[in-house]
Design a protein around this motif. Sequence first.
Motif, PDB file in Angstrom:
ATOM      1  N   GLY A   1       0.681  -1.104   0.008  1.00 24.33           N
ATOM      2  CA  GLY A   1      -0.117   0.036   0.100  1.00 24.33           C
ATOM      3  C   GLY A   1       0.896   1.281  -0.003  1.00 24.33           C
ATOM      4  O   GLY A   1       0.231   2.285  -0.129  1.00 24.33           O
ATOM      5  N   TYR A   2       2.286   1.262   0.202  1.00 24.00           N
ATOM      6  CA  TYR A   2       2.982   2.346   0.137  1.00 24.00           C
ATOM      7  C   TYR A   2       4.479   2.036   0.169  1.00 24.00           C
ATOM      8  O   TYR A   2       4.998   0.713   0.574  1.00 24.00           O
ATOM      9  N   ILE A   3       5.355   2.926  -0.195  1.00 22.00           N
ATOM     10  CA  ILE A   3       6.644   2.694   0.089  1.00 22.00           C
ATOM     11  C   ILE A   3       7.368   4.192   0.485  1.00 22.00           C
ATOM     12  O   ILE A   3       6.574   5.075   0.007  1.00 22.00           O
ATOM     13  N   TYR A   4       8.817   4.102   0.834  1.00 27.72           N
ATOM     14  CA  TYR A   4       9.328   5.538   1.147  1.00 27.72           C
ATOM     15  C   TYR A   4      10.338   5.360   0.059  1.00 27.72           C
ATOM     16  O   TYR A   4      10.937   4.596  -0.637  1.00 27.72           O
TER      17      TYR A   4
ATOM     18  N   GLY B   1     -13.901  14.591 -13.758  1.00 24.55           N
ATOM     19  CA  GLY B   1     -14.638  13.375 -13.832  1.00 24.55           C
ATOM     20  C   GLY B   1     -14.692  12.398 -12.990  1.00 24.55           C
ATOM     21  O   GLY B   1     -15.450  11.563 -12.737  1.00 24.55           O
ATOM     22  N   GLY B   2     -13.422  12.327 -12.059  1.00 27.35           N
ATOM     23  CA  GLY B   2     -13.487  11.589 -10.902  1.00 27.35           C
ATOM     24  C   GLY B   2     -12.608  10.342 -11.500  1.00 27.35           C
ATOM     25  O   GLY B   2     -11.972  10.491 -12.297  1.00 27.35           O
ATOM     26  N   TYR B   3     -12.959   9.051 -10.981  1.00 31.67           N
ATOM     27  CA  TYR B   3     -12.330   7.829 -11.346  1.00 31.67           C
ATOM     28  C   TYR B   3     -12.342   7.712 -12.719  1.00 31.67           C
ATOM     29  O   TYR B   3     -13.422   7.585 -13.409  1.00 31.67           O
ATOM     30  N   GLY B   4     -11.529   7.201 -13.600  1.00 27.66           N
ATOM     31  CA  GLY B   4     -11.196   6.683 -14.795  1.00 27.66           C
ATOM     32  C   GLY B   4     -12.469   5.558 -14.891  1.00 27.66           C
ATOM     33  O   GLY B   4     -12.887   5.554 -15.981  1.00 27.66           O
ATOM     34  N   ALA B   5     -12.326   4.761 -14.043  1.00 33.20           N
ATOM     35  CA  ALA B   5     -13.239   3.572 -14.051  1.00 33.20           C
ATOM     36  C   ALA B   5     -14.757   4.027 -14.091  1.00 33.20           C
ATOM     37  O   ALA B   5     -15.581   3.371 -14.866  1.00 33.20           O
TER      38      ALA B   5
ATOM     39  N   GLU C   1      -0.369   4.085  -2.251  1.00 34.43           N
ATOM     40  CA  GLU C   1      -1.354   3.429  -3.013  1.00 34.43           C
ATOM     41  C   GLU C   1      -2.483   4.171  -3.286  1.00 34.43           C
ATOM     42  O   GLU C   1      -3.207   4.734  -2.272  1.00 34.43           O
ATOM     43  N   ASP C   2      -3.201   4.196  -4.542  1.00 32.46           N
ATOM     44  CA  ASP C   2      -4.302   5.091  -4.455  1.00 32.46           C
ATOM     45  C   ASP C   2      -5.534   4.712  -3.459  1.00 32.46           C
ATOM     46  O   ASP C   2      -5.648   3.496  -3.606  1.00 32.46           O
ATOM     47  N   GLU C   3      -6.128   5.464  -2.780  1.00 30.64           N
ATOM     48  CA  GLU C   3      -7.324   4.979  -1.833  1.00 30.64           C
ATOM     49  C   GLU C   3      -6.581   4.031  -0.709  1.00 30.64           C
ATOM     50  O   GLU C   3      -7.674   3.228  -0.235  1.00 30.64           O
ATOM     51  N   GLY C   4      -5.639   3.807  -0.762  1.00 28.26           N
ATOM     52  CA  GLY C   4      -4.938   3.045   0.542  1.00 28.26           C
ATOM     53  C   GLY C   4      -4.945   1.767   0.196  1.00 28.26           C
ATOM     54  O   GLY C   4      -5.019   0.848   1.114  1.00 28.26           O
TER      55      GLY C   4
END
Length: 656
Positions: free
Chosen positions: A322-325, A602-606, A333-336
């Motif tokens: 979910g993340y790195i430094y 427009g928000g999320y691409g999906a 990561e998007d939206e956790g």
Amino acid sequence: MAYVQVAQGKTFRQSEMTTQYARVPILPQRGWIYDANGQVLAWDKPVLAIELDRYTPMTDAQLHQLAAILAPVLETTASSLYQTMQSQPGALQVTLASNVTDAQVAFVVEHQTELPGVQVVQDYERQYPYGDLAGQVLGYVGAITAQNVNQYKGYLYSQKVGETGIEYEYEHILQGKPGYDLVTIDSAGNAVGSVGDIAPVDGDNIQLTLDGREQAEAQMIMQNMIDSNSANKNNITDAAAVMLNVKTGGVIAMVSYPYLDPNWYTNGSYIHHVHYLETSGAQLNNAIDTYNYPGSTVKPANMLTALKAGVVTPKTLIEDDGYIYIGTQRKNEDEGFVFGLVNPIEALTVSSDVFLYEVGLHLGKWFGSTTTSGGGYPSSDGSYQNYLDTDFAKGINALFQGEENFGLGLPTGIDLPYESSGKFYIENYRKGNIQVPYNLKASEQSIAKTGKYVNYGSPASLADAAIGQSQMFTPMELAEYAMTLADEGLRLKPHLLENVFGPDATPSSGAKPLRSFKTQVVGQVKGAPWQWHLIQQGMYGVTSNPSGTAYYAFMGAHYQAAGKTGTAQIYINGKPTDNSVFICYAPLNHPLVAVAVMAPGGGYGAQFSAVIARQMIDAYFNEHHEPWMPKSGWTSTAIPANWKTSAAYLVPEQSH
């Protein structure tokens, strides 16, 4: 002889001295514009017009006198007519009245001596029968002005010329050559006879690759999506969608929102829409004029770069926690989301940012970034600045060049004027890590010559570039990229012109075109078959795997599609929002079309752009009666009967 010289000599000599000849211009008909199915998108309606020329300077008093004489005849007021005479200050000829009656024509001819500079001309009024259908693509015509007169050598001042879009791009084809009627004028200024004429040569007709029905469907889909998206409706000030023919590069549809009606510029209603045009940006063709962050849509290109560099193999597994430094920066990561162990195909399907962060970092030789460590560069590089000038620059170049190979960041060469091209960026640590433009070519040349390129970047830019947050592209560039993915690296030039016909020929007349566009290959992205297959499988998972980011947008589709969503963080009017982006091609194994949709705000691409793309593809396949589509949904190639009652047509019309 006696009769001519003696009996009538004085009369004939006087007549010869007082009779003048005037060349009355006969304007050519401008070529018509047809869609791919032979439907007329632009045509010329013949009209008689009364015009005032400005190539002989006139005093203000003279203009007032002309207005006073003509106003009652033209059924207007002297002040209003005077204002018309003063309008369009740059134009060398101004139209005082169009569609004039026989009585009005007779008055001007009979009072020519009292009306210097005023003439009756056979004119044409350009009309666009479907209003704002492909308005920015078609463009519009206007008067020759003092600013552009040198561009139109040999033209009459009264000729209308293309100002934007196809009208401008193919002015040399659409514009014919004027003719003349040689008229005798007696001493009283009356036209007393015609000596003869030279017929004008009408302009050639052109047929576009643009599919009128698909264009209408796409504009209605876009308008309906915006109107129904209550959460983001106020954020969406511009959007674009492009559909390309994968086999030829022909543009099937090109949508630019907000819409524009070219008739406003030719029928005199422009004045009623000035506020809308000045505040909405509708005059821009957002498909080619504007660029924005592509988000994760660049991941297939970057994955291919990593595969070719050996940084990633089909067996590579990366732990996505979910993340790195990266140094002291935490990249989430998007939206956790937390995806766990991810392989290359899954990374594209679920759109794992952490996987692509690692791809970018490894290309730039920044190793060891985890959830607890910020990583570092090879000790052999010596100083941090030397690392930036060498391994970092080479890594960011690999990413950007891999994208540029697909045409991203370059003008596509589409046959429309004023095309913009995208840009690349890096974070500058000396300026507080703000993004600054990055000169890819200068960097590559410097490294080839000296082994280094001095820059003040940040390793975080490697991660941002890998997920589409360090570059901006136009929707047309993204469409060309999607088409190149569909063609496994064969890069075709997008185009709108299909055929050119003579003035008396049309697409449906059975006539042979004077010339036709030939598909142009402008590049080849190298890749092994297994690499293309891996990319395709990852993109297919986007639309077919329940974990895929566009699974719900394509649920129930009667065909397989390869796609990639993109959601880039942007600001509109100082407020954070998302740029909704989606690219795809279909069907999967034998692609026919490629689509790119971009909607800032427009928000999320999906949830936005992918839905538009799906509906556009459905509409096109139904129109062309593809066997995998249920016959109950098949349509015709005719522009929809409900087009002029749809919001896509009515909203711009109500803009005043």
